[in-house]
Write a protein that holds these residues in place. Sequence first.
Motif, PDB file in Angstrom:
ATOM      1  N   ILE A   4      44.543 133.291  77.146  1.00  0.00           N
ATOM      2  CA  ILE A   4      44.050 134.367  77.998  1.00  0.00           C
ATOM      3  C   ILE A   4      43.439 135.504  77.199  1.00  0.00           C
ATOM      4  CG2 ILE A   4      44.885 136.235  79.499  1.00  0.00           C
ATOM      5  CD1 ILE A   4      46.489 134.216  81.000  1.00  0.00           C
ATOM      6  N   ASN A   5      44.023 135.808  76.027  1.00  0.00           N
ATOM      7  CA  ASN A   5      43.539 136.968  75.281  1.00  0.00           C
ATOM      8  C   ASN A   5      42.232 136.711  74.553  1.00  0.00           C
ATOM      9  OD1 ASN A   5      44.511 135.250  73.342  1.00  0.00           O
ATOM     10  ND2 ASN A   5      45.839 136.746  72.337  1.00  0.00           N
ATOM     11  N   THR A   6      41.664 135.514  74.713  1.00  0.00           N
ATOM     12  CA  THR A   6      40.407 135.212  74.031  1.00  0.00           C
ATOM     13  C   THR A   6      39.241 135.052  75.000  1.00  0.00           C
ATOM     14  OG1 THR A   6      40.766 132.815  74.067  1.00  0.00           O
ATOM     15  CG2 THR A   6      41.666 134.028  72.192  1.00  0.00           C
ATOM     16  N   ILE A   7      39.471 135.193  76.313  1.00  0.00           N
ATOM     17  CA  ILE A   7      38.384 135.009  77.268  1.00  0.00           C
ATOM     18  C   ILE A   7      38.198 136.276  78.102  1.00  0.00           C
ATOM     19  CG2 ILE A   7      38.646 132.511  77.376  1.00  0.00           C
ATOM     20  CD1 ILE A   7      40.230 132.765  79.878  1.00  0.00           C
ATOM     21  N   PRO A   8      36.983 136.523  78.599  1.00  0.00           N
ATOM     22  CA  PRO A   8      36.683 137.756  79.338  1.00  0.00           C
ATOM     23  C   PRO A   8      37.547 137.919  80.588  1.00  0.00           C
ATOM     24  CG  PRO A   8      34.661 136.639  78.688  1.00  0.00           C
ATOM     25  CD  PRO A   8      35.789 135.687  78.394  1.00  0.00           C
ATOM     26  N   ALA A   9      37.713 139.185  81.003  1.00  0.00           N
ATOM     27  CA  ALA A   9      38.607 139.518  82.114  1.00  0.00           C
ATOM     28  C   ALA A   9      38.228 138.799  83.404  1.00  0.00           C
ATOM     29  CB  ALA A   9      38.615 141.029  82.329  1.00  0.00           C
ATOM     30  N   GLN A  10      36.936 138.661  83.673  1.00  0.00           N
ATOM     31  CA  GLN A  10      36.529 138.022  84.924  1.00  0.00           C
ATOM     32  C   GLN A  10      36.949 136.566  84.962  1.00  0.00           C
ATOM     33  OE1 GLN A  10      34.532 140.056  87.346  1.00  0.00           O
ATOM     34  NE2 GLN A  10      35.706 138.581  88.528  1.00  0.00           N
ATOM     35  N   ARG A  11      36.840 135.880  83.818  1.00  0.00           N
ATOM     36  CA  ARG A  11      37.262 134.482  83.774  1.00  0.00           C
ATOM     37  C   ARG A  11      38.774 134.376  83.806  1.00  0.00           C
ATOM     38  NH1 ARG A  11      33.048 133.620  79.953  1.00  0.00           N
ATOM     39  NH2 ARG A  11      34.422 132.887  78.284  1.00  0.00           N
ATOM     40  N   VAL A  12      39.472 135.362  83.247  1.00  0.00           N
ATOM     41  CA  VAL A  12      40.931 135.389  83.362  1.00  0.00           C
ATOM     42  C   VAL A  12      41.327 135.478  84.835  1.00  0.00           C
ATOM     43  CG1 VAL A  12      43.013 136.733  82.893  1.00  0.00           C
ATOM     44  CG2 VAL A  12      41.339 136.374  81.074  1.00  0.00           C
ATOM     45  N   SER A  13      40.625 136.321  85.581  1.00  0.00           N
ATOM     46  CA  SER A  13      40.908 136.465  87.003  1.00  0.00           C
ATOM     47  C   SER A  13      40.675 135.148  87.743  1.00  0.00           C
ATOM     48  CB  SER A  13      40.027 137.569  87.600  1.00  0.00           C
ATOM     49  OG  SER A  13      40.296 138.813  86.987  1.00  0.00           O
ATOM     50  N   PHE A  14      39.595 134.468  87.406  1.00  0.00           N
ATOM     51  CA  PHE A  14      39.284 133.183  88.027  1.00  0.00           C
ATOM     52  C   PHE A  14      40.369 132.170  87.694  1.00  0.00           C
ATOM     53  CE2 PHE A  14      36.116 129.416  88.036  1.00  0.00           C
ATOM     54  CZ  PHE A  14      36.472 129.090  89.334  1.00  0.00           C
ATOM     55  N   LEU A  15      40.779 132.137  86.434  1.00  0.00           N
ATOM     56  CA  LEU A  15      41.815 131.212  86.006  1.00  0.00           C
ATOM     57  C   LEU A  15      43.139 131.528  86.704  1.00  0.00           C
ATOM     58  CD1 LEU A  15      42.510 128.866  84.135  1.00  0.00           C
ATOM     59  CD2 LEU A  15      42.977 130.533  82.324  1.00  0.00           C
ATOM     60  N   ALA A  33      34.559 135.541  97.251  1.00  0.00           N
ATOM     61  CA  ALA A  33      34.907 136.785  97.933  1.00  0.00           C
ATOM     62  C   ALA A  33      36.023 137.540  97.216  1.00  0.00           C
ATOM     63  CB  ALA A  33      35.329 136.475  99.370  1.00  0.00           C
ATOM     64  N   LEU A  34      36.970 136.817  96.632  1.00  0.00           N
ATOM     65  CA  LEU A  34      38.087 137.454  95.938  1.00  0.00           C
ATOM     66  C   LEU A  34      37.679 138.035  94.593  1.00  0.00           C
ATOM     67  CD1 LEU A  34      40.890 134.821  96.657  1.00  0.00           C
ATOM     68  CD2 LEU A  34      40.801 137.152  97.541  1.00  0.00           C
ATOM     69  N   LEU A  35      36.772 137.343  93.921  1.00  0.00           N
ATOM     70  CA  LEU A  35      36.436 137.728  92.539  1.00  0.00           C
ATOM     71  C   LEU A  35      35.231 138.649  92.434  1.00  0.00           C
ATOM     72  CD1 LEU A  35      37.016 134.197  91.013  1.00  0.00           C
ATOM     73  CD2 LEU A  35      38.385 136.224  90.522  1.00  0.00           C
ATOM     74  N   TRP A  36      34.277 138.504  93.352  1.00  0.00           N
ATOM     75  CA  TRP A  36      33.070 139.334  93.305  1.00  0.00           C
ATOM     76  C   TRP A  36      32.825 139.955  94.681  1.00  0.00           C
ATOM     77  CZ3 TRP A  36      33.344 134.475  90.986  1.00  0.00           C
ATOM     78  CH2 TRP A  36      33.266 134.475  89.593  1.00  0.00           C
ATOM     79  N   PRO A  37      33.741 140.779  95.165  1.00  0.00           N
ATOM     80  CA  PRO A  37      33.657 141.280  96.540  1.00  0.00           C
ATOM     81  C   PRO A  37      32.446 142.161  96.826  1.00  0.00           C
ATOM     82  CG  PRO A  37      35.315 142.499  95.312  1.00  0.00           C
ATOM     83  CD  PRO A  37      34.898 141.347  94.446  1.00  0.00           C
ATOM     84  N   ARG A 110      45.176 142.392  82.845  1.00  0.00           N
ATOM     85  CA  ARG A 110      44.288 143.130  83.745  1.00  0.00           C
ATOM     86  C   ARG A 110      43.317 142.172  84.420  1.00  0.00           C
ATOM     87  NH1 ARG A 110      39.173 145.232  83.016  1.00  0.00           N
ATOM     88  NH2 ARG A 110      38.617 146.976  84.377  1.00  0.00           N
ATOM     89  N   LEU A 111      43.352 142.170  85.750  1.00  0.00           N
ATOM     90  CA  LEU A 111      42.478 141.292  86.514  1.00  0.00           C
ATOM     91  C   LEU A 111      41.316 142.080  87.102  1.00  0.00           C
ATOM     92  CD1 LEU A 111      45.142 139.179  88.430  1.00  0.00           C
ATOM     93  CD2 LEU A 111      44.015 138.648  86.271  1.00  0.00           C
ATOM     94  N   ARG A 112      40.200 141.401  87.299  1.00  0.00           N
ATOM     95  CA  ARG A 112      39.030 142.010  87.924  1.00  0.00           C
ATOM     96  C   ARG A 112      38.701 141.243  89.188  1.00  0.00           C
ATOM     97  NH1 ARG A 112      34.177 142.489  83.843  1.00  0.00           N
ATOM     98  NH2 ARG A 112      33.270 143.350  85.767  1.00  0.00           N
ATOM     99  N   GLY A 113      38.594 141.976  90.284  1.00  0.00           N
ATOM    100  CA  GLY A 113      38.288 141.343  91.560  1.00  0.00           C
ATOM    101  C   GLY A 113      38.653 142.279  92.691  1.00  0.00           C
TER     102      GLY A 113
END
Length: 215
Positions: A4-15, A33-37, A110-113
């Motif tokens: 997780i600490n090696t990939i961007p926050a948006q992809r962490v949220s998707f994962l 809708a959840l990730l890019w509202p 930290r999640l983005r969405g």
Amino acid sequence: MLRINTIPAQRVSFLALLVAAGVRGVQRDRAVALLWPESPDDNARHSIGQALYALRRDAGSPDVVVGTTTLRLNADAVACDAWELEVAARAGDAARVAELYMGPFLDGVRLRGSAELDHLIDGERTRLATLHAQALELLARTAASEGKARAAVDWWQRLAVHEPLSSRVAVELVKALATAGDRTAALNAARVHETLVRQELSAAPDPAFSVFVEQ
């Protein structure tokens, strides 16, 4: 392996969303809708396509995420301790649940969405924590029923760390310590709980707890 600490926050949220969805998966449109509202539909659909490509690339496998309309992580290609914990809980393997649980789900990540995504992940965090707490209590009660007083103390202590403000758990810990013949530790545990409740909740402990300790 994905870290997780090696990939961007948006992809962490998707994962995180895919992990929480488990074998059920998540509808592609719902994931958007959840990730890019706040993104226009075309941009959001492009973003999820990029996220899928990146996850497959980072995992070194095109099969790490499967499906088109419904997306899910491929259990044959991905190992997930949260999933293993749930399987152990369904099988009644409390010891395995206790072993697998290493702390709150995605604690400190930290999640983005959307706010709905945060709510969904909070629900998964609570669900896994509840399975862990149930396993610890089962192990404690089983140890006590088998006359393993010290083991029962150890399990109740672990649960008290997990639920430090629970007077019910505190009572059980005090009982277990007294049964193990350690009255001093029992009274110390009671004082620690009382102090925590007063500090964190600005309130007196549960009256039933106080009565029990006094007795």
